[in-house]
Scaffold this motif. Sequence first.
Motif, PDB file in Angstrom:
ATOM      1  N   PRO A   3       0.805  -1.228   0.000  1.00  0.00           N
ATOM      2  CA  PRO A   3       0.000   0.000   0.000  1.00  0.00           C
ATOM      3  C   PRO A   3       0.838   1.279   0.000  1.00  0.00           C
ATOM      4  O   PRO A   3       0.532   2.229  -0.739  1.00  0.00           O
ATOM      5  N   GLN A   7       0.761   4.174  -2.846  1.00  0.00           N
ATOM      6  CA  GLN A   7       0.420   5.562  -2.517  1.00  0.00           C
ATOM      7  C   GLN A   7       1.520   6.526  -2.962  1.00  0.00           C
ATOM      8  O   GLN A   7       1.239   7.618  -3.459  1.00  0.00           O
ATOM      9  N   THR A  26      -6.126   2.818 -12.063  1.00  0.00           N
ATOM     10  CA  THR A  26      -6.285   1.357 -11.909  1.00  0.00           C
ATOM     11  C   THR A  26      -5.435   0.617 -12.943  1.00  0.00           C
ATOM     12  O   THR A  26      -4.837  -0.417 -12.637  1.00  0.00           O
ATOM     13  N   ASP A  34     -11.762  -0.927  -5.850  1.00  0.00           N
ATOM     14  CA  ASP A  34     -11.912  -0.892  -4.384  1.00  0.00           C
ATOM     15  C   ASP A  34     -10.570  -0.649  -3.691  1.00  0.00           C
ATOM     16  O   ASP A  34     -10.482   0.144  -2.743  1.00  0.00           O
ATOM     17  N   THR A  35      -9.531  -1.336  -4.155  1.00  0.00           N
ATOM     18  CA  THR A  35      -8.195  -1.139  -3.571  1.00  0.00           C
ATOM     19  C   THR A  35      -7.716   0.287  -3.803  1.00  0.00           C
ATOM     20  O   THR A  35      -7.177   0.938  -2.890  1.00  0.00           O
ATOM     21  N   ARG A  37      -9.533   2.946  -4.259  1.00  0.00           N
ATOM     22  CA  ARG A  37     -10.314   3.899  -3.457  1.00  0.00           C
ATOM     23  C   ARG A  37      -9.812   3.956  -2.018  1.00  0.00           C
ATOM     24  O   ARG A  37      -9.812   5.015  -1.405  1.00  0.00           O
ATOM     25  N   ARG A  38      -9.390   2.819  -1.475  1.00  0.00           N
ATOM     26  CA  ARG A  38      -8.835   2.821  -0.113  1.00  0.00           C
ATOM     27  C   ARG A  38      -7.563   3.678  -0.057  1.00  0.00           C
ATOM     28  O   ARG A  38      -7.379   4.458   0.869  1.00  0.00           O
ATOM     29  N   ASP A  39      -6.711   3.547  -1.074  1.00  0.00           N
ATOM     30  CA  ASP A  39      -5.491   4.368  -1.133  1.00  0.00           C
ATOM     31  C   ASP A  39      -5.838   5.851  -1.269  1.00  0.00           C
ATOM     32  O   ASP A  39      -5.254   6.708  -0.602  1.00  0.00           O
ATOM     33  N   ASN A  41      -8.632   7.365  -0.439  1.00  0.00           N
ATOM     34  CA  ASN A  41      -9.261   7.874   0.789  1.00  0.00           C
ATOM     35  C   ASN A  41      -8.212   8.213   1.845  1.00  0.00           C
ATOM     36  O   ASN A  41      -8.315   9.236   2.541  1.00  0.00           O
ATOM     37  N   LEU A  42      -7.182   7.377   1.951  1.00  0.00           N
ATOM     38  CA  LEU A  42      -6.118   7.629   2.924  1.00  0.00           C
ATOM     39  C   LEU A  42      -5.336   8.889   2.551  1.00  0.00           C
ATOM     40  O   LEU A  42      -5.089   9.756   3.396  1.00  0.00           O
ATOM     41  N   SER A  45      -7.392  11.919   3.304  1.00  0.00           N
ATOM     42  CA  SER A  45      -7.452  12.218   4.748  1.00  0.00           C
ATOM     43  C   SER A  45      -6.141  12.826   5.251  1.00  0.00           C
ATOM     44  O   SER A  45      -6.130  13.593   6.217  1.00  0.00           O
ATOM     45  N   LYS A  51     -10.035  15.002  -4.215  1.00  0.00           N
ATOM     46  CA  LYS A  51     -10.892  14.315  -5.173  1.00  0.00           C
ATOM     47  C   LYS A  51     -11.642  15.332  -6.035  1.00  0.00           C
ATOM     48  O   LYS A  51     -12.158  16.324  -5.531  1.00  0.00           O
TER      49      LYS A  51
END
Length: 254
Positions: A3, A7, A26, A34-35, A37-39, A41-42, A45, A51
């Motif tokens: 990850p 990133q 992607t 999905d993977t 989006r997790r990156d 989102n982090l 934050s 975005k």
Amino acid sequence: MLPLERQKKILDLLGVKKVLKIPELTDELDVSVDTLRRDLNLLTSQGKIEKIYGGVKLVQSKFGESSMDERMVKHLEEKEKIARKCSEFINDGDCIYLDSGSTTYQIAKYIKQKKKLTVVTNSIPVVNELMNSEVEMVMIGGKIRRDERSVIAYEYLFNFHELNIRKAFICCSGITIEKGISDYNLEEAITRKKIIELASEVYVAADSTKFGKDVTIVIAPLDRIDAIVTDPGAEAGLIQKFKKLRTSLVIADS
């Protein structure tokens, strides 16, 4: 790919392209939506990316140097005035240096009709602007700095002392009477220092917002600069102070 590696790669890609769509990321990272989006989102934050519709972009820092794209259009009227004034100091037959900056880029537009002019530069936009003119061009060799569209040169990559520069037109991010001219990037500053050493005459092309700023890297004290060409926004008090200095302050008012 871990990850953290993904990133970092996302940030590296955005550093080059500025805005990326989700499908591009992607494909580039070879991960699921999905993977990804997790990156994202982090990173969001953490305040590193923002975005936008269908994709993401880097968050612009409130401090430090703005992007070249921003600077190319910011204070454009003032920069064009400065460039026209600078062009008046350039004569047929001169060998000049045009720095990699949004103001010095504008100078290229006003010198295409000069006779037997040689332009040494590390600016890719300057080369593109002069490509179809009769101006002789010498491009400094070195490492490409994509975000600035410039070439960073070092002594072991490029023999600076073979250059015979009559007049150098330099950009900077800050100017103070006490510290002189300064910039944010060390590598760009190294090239500017070398050119200032070699040139017979040194002109700084800078809009009035640069005065009073002392940023990361000192390039040169004012006594190494022959003239600063700026716009009429320069404060009257500043103009009076420059009357006591070796460096001329030239106001481009038309």
